[in-house]
Write an enzyme that holds these catalytic residues in place. Structure first.
Site, short mmCIF file in Angstrom:
data_model
loop_
_atom_site.label_atom_id
_atom_site.label_comp_id
_atom_site.label_asym_id
_atom_site.label_seq_id
_atom_site.Cartn_x
_atom_site.Cartn_y
_atom_site.Cartn_z
N LYS A 23 -17.14 -7.12 5.22
CA LYS A 23 -15.70 -7.46 5.34
C LYS A 23 -15.55 -7.70 6.96
O LYS A 23 -15.77 -6.84 7.80
CB LYS A 23 -14.98 -6.61 4.80
CG LYS A 23 -14.58 -6.86 3.45
CD LYS A 23 -13.04 -6.41 3.25
CE LYS A 23 -12.77 -6.78 1.59
NZ LYS A 23 -11.19 -6.31 1.32
N SER A 34 -2.87 -8.14 2.77
CA SER A 34 -2.83 -7.84 3.95
C SER A 34 -3.37 -9.29 4.80
O SER A 34 -2.98 -9.58 5.99
CB SER A 34 -4.01 -7.00 4.29
OG SER A 34 -3.85 -5.62 3.92
N ARG A 93 -1.93 -5.49 -8.80
CA ARG A 93 -0.89 -6.66 -8.35
C ARG A 93 -0.66 -7.65 -9.50
O ARG A 93 0.21 -7.75 -10.20
CB ARG A 93 -0.97 -7.38 -7.12
CG ARG A 93 -0.64 -6.46 -5.99
CD ARG A 93 -1.28 -7.00 -4.69
NE ARG A 93 -2.40 -6.77 -4.67
CZ ARG A 93 -3.59 -7.13 -3.65
NH1 ARG A 93 -2.98 -7.38 -2.48
NH2 ARG A 93 -4.86 -7.02 -3.87
N HIS A 101 0.79 -0.97 -0.18
CA HIS A 101 0.08 -0.07 -0.21
C HIS A 101 0.77 1.35 0.12
O HIS A 101 0.52 2.44 -0.72
CB HIS A 101 -0.79 0.03 1.20
CG HIS A 101 -2.09 -1.14 1.45
ND1 HIS A 101 -1.99 -1.88 2.43
CD2 HIS A 101 -2.81 -1.22 0.52
CE1 HIS A 101 -3.06 -2.66 2.28
NE2 HIS A 101 -3.79 -2.67 1.15
#
Ligand code: ADP
Length: 165
Positions: A41, A128, A90, A17
């Protein structure tokens, strides 16, 4: 003045990040890191904890601030007068979801474009979830997150395991 908004869950913020934030700062005059409160989430850190962790991690970054974001990103971008939404890409696996979100956001708010930035290759595998998995098993996450985040992870898992005892 060009202002960008970088939204995410940041549960917790990683070097991946931070790499995107640095790249965005080369393009924008000002950057807002927006902490999303997606109820779907199940996060390890509360929104307030994520906010504080991000604030500490970006302390030395110029023209960058963190904000809590409630509601739709498309509306938030207008509220803070951002001209673009920044997202990190990514691998191909990110693409479909990101593409869908970018088009939905543009439909809701045609004034704000989404810009994708690619991190340094060394962070292209980092996320993460992986950091949390490693930390939860007592592994070292020094090369994935700043010291303050490592500390927050340690404390979180310590308090979680003592609660489970
Ligand atoms: P979200 O739940 O909204 O995907 P994340 O906190 O997981 O939020 O990620 C926020 C943004 O940062 C996303 O665009 C994601 O693709 C990007 N990102 C996360 N990790 C990395 C990384 N290692 N390198 C580049 N971009 C990343």
């Amino acid at each position: 003045m060009k202002r960008g908004v970088y939204p995410g869950t940041f549960d917790p913020i990683t070097y991946g990040h931070l790499d995107i934030i640095k790249r965005a700062l080369d393009i924008f005059d000002e950057l807002i890191v927006a902490i999303g409160e997606n109820p779907a989430k199940n996060t390890l850190f509360s929104a307030e904890e994520r906010f504080n962790i991000v604030r500490e991690a970006i302390e030395d970054y110029p023209n960058t601030k963190v904000m809590m974001m409630e509601g739709l990103l498309a509306h938030f971008a207008d509220e803070v007068q951002a001209s673009a939404i920044i997202r990190g890409l990514r691998a191909l696996s990110d693409f479909e979801h990101e593409f869908q979100m970018a088009l939905a956001n543009r439909k809701m708010n045609p004034r704000t474009e989404t810009i994708f930035l690619m991190p340094n290759e060394k962070y292209s595998y980092l996320n993460s979830t992986m950091v949390k998995t490693i930390a939860s098993m007592g592994g070292k996450v020094t090369s994935f997150v700043p010291k303050s985040v490592e500390k927050a992870l340690k404390e979180k898992y310590k308090s979680k395991s003592s609660k489970n005892e």
